[in-house]
Design a protein around this motif. Structure first.
Motif, PDB file in Angstrom:
ATOM      1  N   LEU A  64       0.839  -1.198   0.000  1.00 11.71           N
ATOM      2  CA  LEU A  64       0.000   0.000   0.000  1.00 11.71           C
ATOM      3  C   LEU A  64       0.870   1.243   0.000  1.00 11.71           C
ATOM      4  O   LEU A  64       1.706   1.423   0.893  1.00 11.71           O
ATOM      5  CB  LEU A  64      -0.915   0.011   1.222  1.00 11.71           C
ATOM      6  CG  LEU A  64      -1.751   1.283   1.421  1.00 11.71           C
ATOM      7  CD1 LEU A  64      -2.764   1.454   0.288  1.00 11.71           C
ATOM      8  CD2 LEU A  64      -2.454   1.254   2.780  1.00 11.71           C
ATOM      9  N   GLN A  66       0.877   5.167   0.531  1.00  9.31           N
ATOM     10  CA  GLN A  66       0.099   6.236   1.149  1.00  9.31           C
ATOM     11  C   GLN A  66       0.806   7.559   0.903  1.00  9.31           C
ATOM     12  O   GLN A  66       1.918   7.758   1.403  1.00  9.31           O
ATOM     13  CB  GLN A  66      -0.057   5.981   2.650  1.00  9.31           C
ATOM     14  CG  GLN A  66      -0.677   4.626   2.971  1.00  9.31           C
ATOM     15  CD  GLN A  66      -1.003   4.475   4.448  1.00  9.31           C
ATOM     16  OE1 GLN A  66      -1.881   5.157   4.965  1.00  9.31           O
ATOM     17  NE2 GLN A  66      -0.308   3.578   5.131  1.00  9.31           N
ATOM     18  N   LEU A  78      -8.072   5.912  -5.559  1.00 11.68           N
ATOM     19  CA  LEU A  78      -7.332   4.674  -5.313  1.00 11.68           C
ATOM     20  C   LEU A  78      -7.073   3.981  -6.642  1.00 11.68           C
ATOM     21  O   LEU A  78      -7.966   3.885  -7.489  1.00 11.68           O
ATOM     22  CB  LEU A  78      -8.148   3.749  -4.400  1.00 11.68           C
ATOM     23  CG  LEU A  78      -7.695   2.285  -4.282  1.00 11.68           C
ATOM     24  CD1 LEU A  78      -6.328   2.193  -3.601  1.00 11.68           C
ATOM     25  CD2 LEU A  78      -8.733   1.464  -3.516  1.00 11.68           C
ATOM     26  N   TYR A 115      -3.900   6.875  -3.351  1.00 16.15           N
ATOM     27  CA  TYR A 115      -3.467   5.601  -2.782  1.00 16.15           C
ATOM     28  C   TYR A 115      -3.223   4.622  -3.924  1.00 16.15           C
ATOM     29  O   TYR A 115      -3.916   4.650  -4.944  1.00 16.15           O
ATOM     30  CB  TYR A 115      -4.539   5.031  -1.852  1.00 16.15           C
ATOM     31  CG  TYR A 115      -4.588   5.674  -0.496  1.00 16.15           C
ATOM     32  CD1 TYR A 115      -3.715   5.276   0.510  1.00 16.15           C
ATOM     33  CD2 TYR A 115      -5.523   6.672  -0.203  1.00 16.15           C
ATOM     34  CE1 TYR A 115      -3.769   5.865   1.769  1.00 16.15           C
ATOM     35  CE2 TYR A 115      -5.577   7.262   1.039  1.00 16.15           C
ATOM     36  CZ  TYR A 115      -4.699   6.852   2.029  1.00 16.15           C
ATOM     37  OH  TYR A 115      -4.741   7.433   3.265  1.00 16.15           O
ATOM     38  N   VAL A 117      -2.554   0.389  -4.504  1.00 14.33           N
ATOM     39  CA  VAL A 117      -2.510  -0.958  -3.938  1.00 14.33           C
ATOM     40  C   VAL A 117      -1.969  -1.924  -4.987  1.00 14.33           C
ATOM     41  O   VAL A 117      -2.431  -1.939  -6.126  1.00 14.33           O
ATOM     42  CB  VAL A 117      -3.907  -1.417  -3.480  1.00 14.33           C
ATOM     43  CG1 VAL A 117      -3.936  -2.935  -3.261  1.00 14.33           C
ATOM     44  CG2 VAL A 117      -4.313  -0.709  -2.200  1.00 14.33           C
ATOM     45  N   LYS A 160     -12.424  -1.793   2.613  1.00 15.37           N
ATOM     46  CA  LYS A 160     -11.669  -1.467   3.831  1.00 15.37           C
ATOM     47  C   LYS A 160     -10.995  -0.098   3.705  1.00 15.37           C
ATOM     48  O   LYS A 160     -11.017   0.710   4.640  1.00 15.37           O
ATOM     49  CB  LYS A 160     -10.634  -2.562   4.069  1.00 15.37           C
ATOM     50  CG  LYS A 160      -9.687  -2.357   5.245  1.00 15.37           C
ATOM     51  CD  LYS A 160      -8.685  -3.495   5.306  1.00 15.37           C
ATOM     52  CE  LYS A 160      -7.617  -3.283   6.358  1.00 15.37           C
ATOM     53  NZ  LYS A 160      -8.166  -3.409   7.730  1.00 15.37           N
ATOM     54  N   LEU A 161     -10.415   0.179   2.544  1.00 15.71           N
ATOM     55  CA  LEU A 161      -9.713   1.446   2.340  1.00 15.71           C
ATOM     56  C   LEU A 161     -10.688   2.617   2.228  1.00 15.71           C
ATOM     57  O   LEU A 161     -10.382   3.731   2.647  1.00 15.71           O
ATOM     58  CB  LEU A 161      -8.831   1.362   1.098  1.00 15.71           C
ATOM     59  CG  LEU A 161      -7.643   0.398   1.218  1.00 15.71           C
ATOM     60  CD1 LEU A 161      -6.928   0.243  -0.115  1.00 15.71           C
ATOM     61  CD2 LEU A 161      -6.664   0.875   2.283  1.00 15.71           C
ATOM     62  N   LYS A 165      -9.504   4.744   5.172  1.00 17.49           N
ATOM     63  CA  LYS A 165      -8.619   5.779   4.649  1.00 17.49           C
ATOM     64  C   LYS A 165      -9.362   6.927   3.979  1.00 17.49           C
ATOM     65  O   LYS A 165      -8.735   7.894   3.539  1.00 17.49           O
ATOM     66  CB  LYS A 165      -7.630   5.174   3.641  1.00 17.49           C
ATOM     67  CG  LYS A 165      -6.751   4.064   4.209  1.00 17.49           C
ATOM     68  CD  LYS A 165      -5.809   4.586   5.277  1.00 17.49           C
ATOM     69  CE  LYS A 165      -4.852   3.500   5.743  1.00 17.49           C
ATOM     70  NZ  LYS A 165      -3.921   3.986   6.803  1.00 17.49           N
ATOM     71  N   VAL A 167     -10.954   6.819   1.126  1.00 19.43           N
ATOM     72  CA  VAL A 167     -10.847   6.773  -0.335  1.00 19.43           C
ATOM     73  C   VAL A 167     -12.195   7.112  -0.962  1.00 19.43           C
ATOM     74  O   VAL A 167     -13.249   6.708  -0.469  1.00 19.43           O
ATOM     75  CB  VAL A 167     -10.381   5.368  -0.791  1.00 19.43           C
ATOM     76  CG1 VAL A 167     -10.615   5.161  -2.273  1.00 19.43           C
ATOM     77  CG2 VAL A 167      -8.915   5.172  -0.445  1.00 19.43           C
TER      78      VAL A 167
END
Length: 287
Positions: A64, A66, A78, A115, A117, A160-161, A165, A167
Motif C-alpha cells: 500500500l 500512502q 485509489l 493511494y 494498492v 476497507k480502504l 482511509k 478513499v
C-alpha cells in the motif's frame, strides 16, 4: 602523539572495520540478487507498506502506497495495480515492478495524491480461476469459471480502504498488464459498479460479456507484434464495446508484449484521474 606501534594498531583496526563494511555490503548485494530484488524493487519496498488481507483461509499479501500529503486531500482516489505472471509468490515484493513504480512516481502523484494498492498473486495461480494454458493466450469464456478468492479479497480490501482511509468510492481505478490485464477485464465483468475507469495492457477477455464491462470507461493498449496475447484479443473486445456505445479507446503500439513504458504516459494518467463513476455514460443510460 601516537607512537609508531599505536598508529599501526589504529590502522589495523580501521582496515578490519573497512573490510567488515565491504563484506557486509557484498553479502547484502548477494542476498538481494538471490532473492531477485533489484534497485527499483528495493526502492518500492521502502515506499510502500507491506500488509496482508485474509478471509480466514487464504491470505493475499499486498503493498500500500500512502501519499505524504494525503491529509490535504479530500477523498483521495485509489489505483489497484494487478501484476503479470512474472514474479508471483507470497514474499510481498515480487509484484513491485515498473508497473507499480509508474503509479507511485512523482509523474503520477504530482497530478493528484492517490493511494496505490499492489496485491501479490500467489505462485501457480492467476487473478481469476482460469485453467493454465500456454501462449498464445486468446480470449475465453468468463462464465465458465467461478469467481476467485483473490478477486473477492481485492473487493474487500477496496471496501476497507474506503472506510478506513477515506478513499473516494467514486474514483476507484484498476490497471494491469498481461495476466494482470486479463484480471482487470474480469474484475470489470464481475464488479461492473465498482470501478470508475481502467487502463488495460495486452490482455485477453470475453467479448460476449461486453454488456457488463461497458459500464466502465476503458483505455486499451496493445502491442501490434504481441505473440503472447494476440492483438486480436483487444480488437474483438473493442468491437463488442463499440456496438454498445461504451466509453472505450484502443491504442495500438509498435511493440511486442512489454508495453509498460509506452502505454503509461501523462495523457493516460490524466484521463484515468478524470473518470468518476457518476459520470459514466453507460451507467447513466442504464440507470
Amino acid at each position: 602523539m601516537f607512537s609508531i606501534n599505536n598508529k599501526a594498531k589504529l590502522l589495523k583496526v580501521i582496515a578490519i572495520f573497512l573490510l567488515g563494511v565491504f563484506l557486509l555490503l557484498l553479502t547484502a548485494k548477494l542476498l538481494l540478487k538471490v532473492n531477485n530484488i533489484n534497485t527499483q524493487t528495493l526502492k518500492l519496498m521502502f515506499k510502500m507498506d507491506a500488509l496482508v488481507i485474509s478471509d480466514g483461509i487464504n491470505d493475499l499479501p499486498y503493498r500500500l502506497y500512502q501519499p505524504h500529503d494525503i491529509e490535504k486531500t479530500n477523498k483521495p482516489p485509489l489505483v489497484i495495480v494487478l501484476q503479470s505472471a512474472f514474479r508471483r509468490g507470497n514474499n510481498n515484493y515480487g509484484q513491485l515492478t515498473n508497473l507499480v513504480d509508474k503509479f507511485v512516481s512523482d509523474e503520477f502523484q504530482n497530478l493528484e495524491n492517490a493511494y496505490v494498492v499492489a496485491p501479490h498473486c500467489p505462485e501457480n495461480m492467476q487473478w481469476n480461476n482460469n485453467k493454465p494454458t500456454s501462449a498464445p493466450y486468446i480470449n475465453y469464456d468468463m462464465s465458465e469459471i467461478e469467481q476467485s478468492w483473490r478477486q473477492t479479497l481485492i473487493i474487500e480490501l477496496i471496501d476497507k480502504l474506503v472506510e478506513e482511509k477515506g478513499v473516494d468510492p467514486e474514483r476507484i481505478y484498476i490497471t494491469g498488464i498481461s495476466m494482470g490485464a486479463s484480471g482487470t477485464w474480469e474484475m470489470l465483468y464481475r464488479f461492473p459498479e465498482q470501478f470508475a475507469g481502467a487502463l488495460i495492457l495486452n490482455g485477453r477477455s470475453d467479448p460476449n460479456k461486453a454488456s457488463q464491462i461497458a459500464q466502465t470507461p476503458v483505455k486499451i493498449f496493445h502491442g501490434q507484434n504481441d505473440e503472447i496475447a494476440p492483438l486480436n484479443n483487444s480488437i474483438k473486445m473493442k468491437t463488442a464495446l463499440d456496438k454498445l456505445n461504451a466509453d472505450v479507446e484502443l491504442k495500438i503500439l509498435e511493440a511486442g508484449h512489454d508495453i509498460t513504458h509506452s502505454a503509461y504516459d501523462i495523457d493516460a494518467f490524466k484521463w484515468l484521474l478524470n473518470q468518476k463513476k457518476s459520470n459514466s455514460f453507460k451507467r447513466q443510460i442504464n440507470g
